[in-house]
Design a protein around this motif. Structure first.
Motif, PDB file in Angstrom:
ATOM      1  N   LEU A   1      -7.549  -2.914   0.823  1.00 28.25           N
ATOM      2  CA  LEU A   1      -8.231  -3.708  -0.203  1.00 28.25           C
ATOM      3  C   LEU A   1      -8.729  -2.814  -1.337  1.00 28.25           C
ATOM      4  O   LEU A   1      -8.690  -3.201  -2.500  1.00 28.25           O
ATOM      5  N   ILE A   2      -9.177  -1.613  -0.988  1.00 36.02           N
ATOM      6  CA  ILE A   2      -9.602  -0.679  -2.025  1.00 36.02           C
ATOM      7  C   ILE A   2      -8.408  -0.317  -2.902  1.00 36.02           C
ATOM      8  O   ILE A   2      -8.496  -0.248  -4.118  1.00 36.02           O
ATOM      9  N   ALA A   3      -7.252  -0.124  -2.250  1.00 35.81           N
ATOM     10  CA  ALA A   3      -6.067   0.299  -2.995  1.00 35.81           C
ATOM     11  C   ALA A   3      -5.522  -0.818  -3.885  1.00 35.81           C
ATOM     12  O   ALA A   3      -5.074  -0.567  -4.994  1.00 35.81           O
ATOM     13  N   VAL A   4      -5.546  -2.065  -3.388  1.00 40.16           N
ATOM     14  CA  VAL A   4      -4.873  -3.136  -4.139  1.00 40.16           C
ATOM     15  C   VAL A   4      -5.841  -4.158  -4.735  1.00 40.16           C
ATOM     16  O   VAL A   4      -5.407  -5.201  -5.220  1.00 40.16           O
ATOM     17  N   GLY A   5      -7.145  -3.859  -4.726  1.00 37.58           N
ATOM     18  CA  GLY A   5      -8.141  -4.772  -5.292  1.00 37.58           C
ATOM     19  C   GLY A   5      -7.755  -5.312  -6.667  1.00 37.58           C
ATOM     20  O   GLY A   5      -7.755  -6.530  -6.879  1.00 37.58           O
ATOM     21  N   PRO A   6      -7.402  -4.432  -7.605  1.00 35.15           N
ATOM     22  CA  PRO A   6      -7.058  -4.912  -8.951  1.00 35.15           C
ATOM     23  C   PRO A   6      -5.840  -5.829  -8.936  1.00 35.15           C
ATOM     24  O   PRO A   6      -5.790  -6.799  -9.690  1.00 35.15           O
TER      25      PRO A   6
END
Ligand SMILES: Nc1ncnc2c1ncn2[C@@H]1O[C@H](COP(=O)(O)OP(=O)(O)OP(=O)(O)O)[C@@H](O)[C@H]1O
Ligand SMILES: [Mg+2]
Lengths: 260, 222
Positions: free
Chosen positions: B142-147
């Motif tokens: 989620l941190i990696a693909v949040g945007p």
């Protein structure tokens, strides 16, 4: 030296073998680690040290042999229908009893130093959070990182990350602690701080198997040296014995490289 | 030409309720498809090949069907084979179905970007199955693909306008009702456009906040 006939070994390997394709990476390894012992596993690159550690907690499935943790078999279970492989769940339960410290730390980057240490005791062992946090704070102090408790791994030096990783492993109260070249990825000036922590653990009676290229550490901390070459144990001796009077030509050559 | 903003003002409750419907439909379906997408990730990365292939086929197919067509299928074609859904269930179902395919693919991309050794170390600590996914893998993904998820939510909000064809009173539907009743297309669509714009800006703001926090976690890996 504990009496082998009365004390159950913390860990025992009997004839453990591992093949990658038709390449025999481990060839009938026998190894016995008594409670409180520190065994240093030495050997040239590619001799199978990492594979051996990974077989112990079944991250790699051995192709033959038996592994016993406090006398109980790892990886397989006895049923009415004979011997079957363990389920993921049973394996996971065994793994909680075997701590592991990796060459590249493998801290969880989304958790702070404290978060890394408390994560598995709370979520895997399901121990009460307050108690775990309390113990984790003590462990961070022990490895000299109380002031870093709320810092994310990205902001720690290699030596600090590895010390957090050690605290993380200790928080599980493991019966055996495995180290795979814990200082090999560190800048030379950071190696000492990690080795100091490990020496303390050895002297406090933690049961450990340490793969390392730090000969001075092996001399000071190891109860025993096991020398591995091409997947075989070719020499096993008390630390002094091994360094003063290596018995095989292979280990003499190996040690010479470090004495320059 | 004078703008009849008084009429708009008079119909403010309709617009606001349209906006609210758009928000909750998209919000709820985003949450549901995040959960379903995570389950799909478990299957997409499973060791069983047949499961993996089946899941991948669903995901690939799901991403190729236009949202409008999917809406037609759920609301008009399913009743033909005996599955009758009320329009709200159909709307939510369509959104979830459509979005889950994207979420699964986005989460999988995030999974591939994880530093190696993460799963390894977690397994060594006794993690497996869903616990491994929930505590160690998903947070990092989620941190990696949040945007990317933020962007997908914006896409979803825009696509949800198609739901007006099955008379769901979301923002576009309301704007169309008001303009055709009072003959004020310019004002009505302008207001709807502004509302969509505000909504998307809000999401972008949230994504930027999240990015700030994520950069704390990420420093070295950048
Ligand atoms: N997953 C794998 N597939 C195939 N071969 C492997 C695999 N893992 C290790 N090997 C091979 O097994 C042998 C032993 O590897 P291992 O990593 O255990 O050695 P090591 O003693 O830890 O070496 P080093 O000191 O370089 O870490 C090597 O020849 C390696 O190439
Ligand atoms: Mg190795």
């Amino acid at each position: 030296m504990p009496d082998d006939t009365q004390v159950v070994p913390a860990l025992e390997l009997r004839g453990v073998s591992k093949l990658f394709g038709d390449h025999e990476v481990l060839a009938r390894i026998d190894l016995r680690v008594m409670p409180g012992e520190t065994v240093c596993l030495l050997g040239p690159s590619g001799s199978g040290k990492t594979t051996l550690l990974r077989c112990i907690n079944w991250l790699e499935t051995p192709d033959g042999g038996v592994i016993l943790l406090r006398g109980k078999r790892v990886g397989v279970r006895q049923t009415h229908d004979g011997i079957l492989p363990m389920h993921d769940r049973e394996l996971a339960a065994i793994r909680t009893r075997i701590g592991m410290v990796f060459q590249h730390f493998n801290l969880w980057p989304h958790l702070t130093a404290l978060g890394n240490v408390i994560e598995s005791p709370i979520h895997v062992l399901r121990r009460p959070r307050r108690e775990v946090v309390h113990e984790a704070e003590y462990l961070l102090e022990k490895v000299g990182l109380s002031d870093k408790r709320d810092v994310y791994p990205a902001y720690l030096s290699g030596g600090q990350m590895q010390r957090v990783a050690i605290a993380r492993a200790l928080a599980m109260r493991p019966e055996v602690l495995l180290f795979d070249e814990p200082t090999s990825a560190l800048d030379p000036e950071l190696v000492g701080e990690v080795l100091t922590v490990m020496k303390d653990l050895a002297h406090e009676g933690m049961t450990m198997i340490v793969v390392t290229h730090e000969m001075q550490f092996a001399r000071d901390a190891a109860s025993r040296i096991v020398f591995l070459d091409k997947g075989r144990v070719i020499e096993e001796a008390a630390a002094d014995e091994f360094f003063e009077r290596p018995k095989t030509e292979r280990s003499r050559q190996f040690l010479e490289r470090y004495n320059r | 030409m004078t703008l009849r903003m008084d009429v708009i003002w008079h119909n403010a409750p309709e617009f606001l309720s349209g906006l609210a419907n758009t928000i909750w439909l998209c919000g709820v379906s985003m949450l549901l498809s995040l959960v379903l997408g995570a389950l799909f990730l478990g299957v997409l990365t499973s060791r069983r090949r047949q499961l993996r292939v089946a899941a991948q086929t669903f995901v690939d197919a799901g991403r190729c069907v236009p949202f409008l067509l999917l809406t037609y299928i759920v609301y008009f074609a399913l009743p033909a084979v005996g599955i009758v859904l009320d329009k709200w269930t159909a709307a939510l179902g369509t959104l979830v179905l459509y979005n889950t395919a994207y979420m699964a693919e986005i989460l999988r991309a995030g999974w591939l970007s994880l530093p190696s050794g993460q799963t390894q170390s977690a397994r060594a600590f006794g993690y497996s199955g869903f616990l491994l996914l929930r505590r160690i893998i998903l947070p990092q993904i989620l941190i990696a693909v949040g945007p990317v998820i933020g962007n997908q939510l914006i896409q979803l909000i825009k696509d949800s306008a198609f739901l007006s064809i099955i008379t769901i009173p979301e923002l576009t539907f309301v704007a169309n009702e008001v303009q055709s009743y009072y003959f004020i297309p310019f004002e009505s669509f302008l207001v709807a456009t502004l509302m969509y714009w505000l909504l998307c800006s809000g999401i972008e703001w949230l994504v930027r906040r999240g990015e700030k926090w994520a950069s704390l976690v990420r420093r070295n890996h950048a």
